[in-house]
Design a protein around this motif. Structure first.
Motif, short mmCIF file in Angstrom:
data_model
loop_
_atom_site.label_atom_id
_atom_site.label_comp_id
_atom_site.label_asym_id
_atom_site.label_seq_id
_atom_site.Cartn_x
_atom_site.Cartn_y
_atom_site.Cartn_z
N LEU A 1 0.83 -1.21 0.00
CA LEU A 1 0.00 0.00 0.00
C LEU A 1 0.86 1.26 0.00
O LEU A 1 0.54 2.24 -0.67
CB LEU A 1 -0.95 0.00 1.20
CG LEU A 1 -2.09 -1.01 1.13
CD1 LEU A 1 -2.75 -1.17 2.49
CD2 LEU A 1 -3.12 -0.59 0.09
N LEU A 2 1.96 1.24 0.75
CA LEU A 2 2.86 2.40 0.75
C LEU A 2 3.49 2.61 -0.62
O LEU A 2 3.62 3.75 -1.08
CB LEU A 2 3.94 2.23 1.81
CG LEU A 2 3.50 2.42 3.26
CD1 LEU A 2 4.62 2.04 4.22
CD2 LEU A 2 3.05 3.86 3.51
N GLN A 3 3.88 1.53 -1.28
CA GLN A 3 4.45 1.66 -2.62
C GLN A 3 3.42 2.23 -3.60
O GLN A 3 3.74 3.09 -4.42
CB GLN A 3 4.96 0.31 -3.11
CG GLN A 3 6.22 -0.12 -2.41
CD GLN A 3 6.64 -1.54 -2.75
OE1 GLN A 3 5.81 -2.40 -3.03
NE2 GLN A 3 7.95 -1.78 -2.72
N PHE A 4 2.19 1.77 -3.49
CA PHE A 4 1.12 2.29 -4.34
C PHE A 4 0.90 3.79 -4.07
O PHE A 4 0.78 4.59 -5.00
CB PHE A 4 -0.18 1.50 -4.11
CG PHE A 4 -1.33 2.03 -4.90
CD1 PHE A 4 -1.43 1.79 -6.26
CD2 PHE A 4 -2.32 2.77 -4.28
CE1 PHE A 4 -2.49 2.30 -7.00
CE2 PHE A 4 -3.38 3.28 -5.01
CZ PHE A 4 -3.47 3.05 -6.37
N ALA A 5 0.85 4.15 -2.79
CA ALA A 5 0.66 5.56 -2.42
C ALA A 5 1.80 6.43 -2.95
O ALA A 5 1.58 7.54 -3.43
CB ALA A 5 0.54 5.69 -0.90
N TYR A 6 3.02 5.91 -2.88
CA TYR A 6 4.18 6.63 -3.38
C TYR A 6 4.07 6.88 -4.89
O TYR A 6 4.25 8.00 -5.36
CB TYR A 6 5.44 5.85 -3.04
CG TYR A 6 6.72 6.46 -3.55
CD1 TYR A 6 7.11 7.74 -3.16
CD2 TYR A 6 7.56 5.75 -4.41
CE1 TYR A 6 8.31 8.29 -3.61
CE2 TYR A 6 8.74 6.29 -4.87
CZ TYR A 6 9.11 7.56 -4.47
OH TYR A 6 10.28 8.11 -4.93
N LYS A 7 3.73 5.84 -5.62
CA LYS A 7 3.59 5.96 -7.07
C LYS A 7 2.44 6.89 -7.45
O LYS A 7 2.46 7.50 -8.51
CB LYS A 7 3.39 4.58 -7.69
CG LYS A 7 4.64 3.73 -7.64
CD LYS A 7 4.39 2.33 -8.15
CE LYS A 7 5.64 1.48 -7.96
NZ LYS A 7 5.38 0.07 -8.21
N SER A 8 1.43 6.98 -6.57
CA SER A 8 0.28 7.84 -6.82
C SER A 8 0.50 9.27 -6.34
O SER A 8 -0.39 10.10 -6.46
CB SER A 8 -0.95 7.28 -6.09
OG SER A 8 -1.21 5.96 -6.49
N GLY A 9 1.64 9.55 -5.76
CA GLY A 9 1.93 10.90 -5.28
C GLY A 9 1.20 11.27 -4.00
O GLY A 9 0.96 12.45 -3.73
N LYS A 10 0.83 10.28 -3.19
CA LYS A 10 0.03 10.51 -1.99
C LYS A 10 0.85 10.48 -0.71
O LYS A 10 0.29 10.37 0.38
CB LYS A 10 -1.09 9.47 -1.89
CG LYS A 10 -2.01 9.43 -3.08
CD LYS A 10 -2.74 10.72 -3.26
CE LYS A 10 -3.70 10.61 -4.44
NZ LYS A 10 -4.37 11.86 -4.72
N LEU A 11 2.17 10.58 -0.80
CA LEU A 11 3.04 10.58 0.37
C LEU A 11 3.94 11.81 0.35
O LEU A 11 4.28 12.31 -0.72
CB LEU A 11 3.94 9.34 0.39
CG LEU A 11 3.29 7.97 0.40
CD1 LEU A 11 4.37 6.89 0.42
CD2 LEU A 11 2.38 7.82 1.60
N ARG A 12 4.33 12.26 1.53
CA ARG A 12 5.37 13.28 1.69
C ARG A 12 6.39 12.73 2.67
O ARG A 12 6.02 12.09 3.65
CB ARG A 12 4.82 14.60 2.22
CG ARG A 12 3.89 15.31 1.29
CD ARG A 12 4.61 15.80 0.01
NE ARG A 12 3.70 16.43 -0.90
CZ ARG A 12 3.02 15.81 -1.86
NH1 ARG A 12 3.14 14.51 -2.00
NH2 ARG A 12 2.22 16.46 -2.66
#
Length: 98
Positions: free
Chosen positions: A12-23
């Motif tokens: 899920l973290l990898q998906f969020a990273y690829k989606s631009g949803k992490l800082r």
């Protein structure tokens, strides 16, 4: 946390990273508007933890160490991650809570 839940969080973290949803990084926390949740590395320095706790506007979870978190995103070391998307965040928190 069992291995299956850990794998799900990483995915899920990898998906969020690829989606631009992490800082990444505590220096970016003051730029965030709203109530996000944070994932902090278990080996984050005590001073950084105190700084973040003083902000008192984040729900905080601990997961892995800085090197292991960095490896998930192809970076060297990652100590602070802000998850910016509610639905994805809820799913990640569900697995982190166990």
């Amino acid at each position: 946390m069992d291995l299956e839940a850990e794998k799900k969080v990483v995915s899920l973290l990898q998906f969020a990273y690829k989606s631009g949803k992490l800082r990444f990084g505590y220096e970016n926390l003051h730029k965030l508007k709203g109530r996000y949740f944070l994932i902090l590395a278990n080996d984050l320095s005590e001073n950084t933890k105190k700084y973040i706790l003083k902000l008192n506007r984040f729900e905080i979870y601990f997961f892995k160490n800085k090197q292991e978190l960095g490896k998930i995103f192809g970076k060297n070391n990652v100590g602070v991650i802000a998850v910016l998307e509610d639905n994805l965040g809820r799913e990640i928190k569900r697995f982190l809570k166990g």
